[in-house]
Scaffold this motif. Sequence first.
Motif, PDB file in Angstrom:
ATOM      1  N   ASN A  47      40.251  -3.846   0.452  1.00 51.83           N
ATOM      2  CA  ASN A  47      39.535  -3.215  -0.657  1.00 51.83           C
ATOM      3  C   ASN A  47      39.254  -4.385  -1.753  1.00 51.83           C
ATOM      4  OD1 ASN A  47      38.556  -1.681  -2.502  1.00 51.83           O
ATOM      5  ND2 ASN A  47      40.593  -0.465  -2.919  1.00 51.83           N
ATOM      6  N   SER A  61      36.776  -3.899  -4.122  1.00 46.63           N
ATOM      7  CA  SER A  61      36.553  -3.792  -5.614  1.00 46.63           C
ATOM      8  C   SER A  61      37.454  -3.237  -6.125  1.00 46.63           C
ATOM      9  CB  SER A  61      35.273  -2.424  -5.091  1.00 46.63           C
ATOM     10  OG  SER A  61      36.288  -1.290  -4.720  1.00 46.63           O
ATOM     11  N   PHE A  63      32.688   1.168   1.295  1.00 49.19           N
ATOM     12  CA  PHE A  63      32.325   1.681   0.045  1.00 49.19           C
ATOM     13  C   PHE A  63      31.886   2.934   0.093  1.00 49.19           C
ATOM     14  CE2 PHE A  63      28.328   0.112   1.466  1.00 49.19           C
ATOM     15  CZ  PHE A  63      27.484   0.858   1.211  1.00 49.19           C
ATOM     16  N   ILE A 103      25.159  -0.733  -4.609  1.00 46.59           N
ATOM     17  CA  ILE A 103      26.679  -0.430  -4.400  1.00 46.59           C
ATOM     18  C   ILE A 103      26.823  -1.447  -3.253  1.00 46.59           C
ATOM     19  CG2 ILE A 103      28.497   0.762  -3.716  1.00 46.59           C
ATOM     20  CD1 ILE A 103      27.869   1.381  -6.689  1.00 46.59           C
ATOM     21  N   HIS A 146      29.524  -4.920  -3.024  1.00 46.68           N
ATOM     22  CA  HIS A 146      30.587  -5.005  -2.212  1.00 46.68           C
ATOM     23  C   HIS A 146      30.421  -6.382  -1.208  1.00 46.68           C
ATOM     24  CE1 HIS A 146      33.149  -1.444  -2.912  1.00 46.68           C
ATOM     25  NE2 HIS A 146      31.897  -0.957  -3.496  1.00 46.68           N
ATOM     26  N   GLU A 185      29.297   1.638   4.709  1.00 47.49           N
ATOM     27  CA  GLU A 185      29.396   2.738   4.033  1.00 47.49           C
ATOM     28  C   GLU A 185      29.862   4.305   4.440  1.00 47.49           C
ATOM     29  OE1 GLU A 185      26.098   6.088   2.166  1.00 47.49           O
ATOM     30  OE2 GLU A 185      25.246   4.228   2.967  1.00 47.49           O
TER      31      GLU A 185
END
Length: 315
Positions: A162, A164, A198, A221, A225, A247
């Motif tokens: 992860n 982000s 994401f 987005i 990422h 996604e």
Amino acid sequence: MVNYRKILVVINPEQERQIALERAVKVAELETDAVLTLLLTIYDFSYEMTAMLSSDERDEMRAGVISQRREWLDEILTPYRARGMQCEVKVVWHSRPFESVIQEVINGKHDLVVKATHHHNFLQTFIFTPTDWHLLRKCPCPVLLVKEGHWQRGGNIIAAINCSSDDKEQQGLNDRITEEGLGVADLLGASLYLVNTFPGTPVNVAIELPEFDPHAYNEAIRKHHESLLLSHAERYQINPLWTRVAEGLPEEVLPDLADELKASLMIMGSVGRTGLSAALLGNTAEQVIDRLPCDILILKPADYQCPVEAKSTEP
């Protein structure tokens, strides 16, 4: 470099084929001086409630059952010991299997727990927490949950991170997952894919704001990422070709990616949960388990503190 020299194998007495043992043997063969410990947890409530037996008689009956099970495990290990593999056997009487596993991990200072897993239906998930999920939340060492299938040299491994998150614990866990992935890939002669997911455009935003462009939002987005993932990969000298950004929710996207890449193993992190949050439906790692077509290796943060006290489980 991965160091799995003390491997704890959780035995399922209801299964004729012990796939956890088969996988643990594969791991042990890749290491030097690896030791396998087979752990079988047994408990029969009827022995505890039999009023006709004295305390000493109940102890003798438990000891007899434990002795029979030890003989069974020794028989299972005969061909492996004949090959020179170091194997130990432990049978404990305990009403909560996950606690006996964690206590043995702590007492025996094991590097890895290997356990077979199976599908858990919704009712099981909601009413009580399966042993697998207790281990994901509380086991201090890596847990390898095994499904049907075989590891092949030269296959693919996925490290799901992860990128982000601003949380320091998650960032440290990202590093551990990547390092573990590189080590396992080296042992297996496999290729490592770094994967990050994401969330897509919130539906309510697209409806409430007519001028909102969901496609442009998603692309922005995605690029964000991708940039974070590539930066992380560069730190570990991982080629961008071996990275994937997808996604969607992790529990929906990761199983599809594992199937697409024909992965034999996915490595994920679990921060552990206690209290009220642990009573609710599982976290991402727990939700992925049932849908994933391959084995899953779960890691904890480096400073994780196990909530289960170490104590003897011997009768």
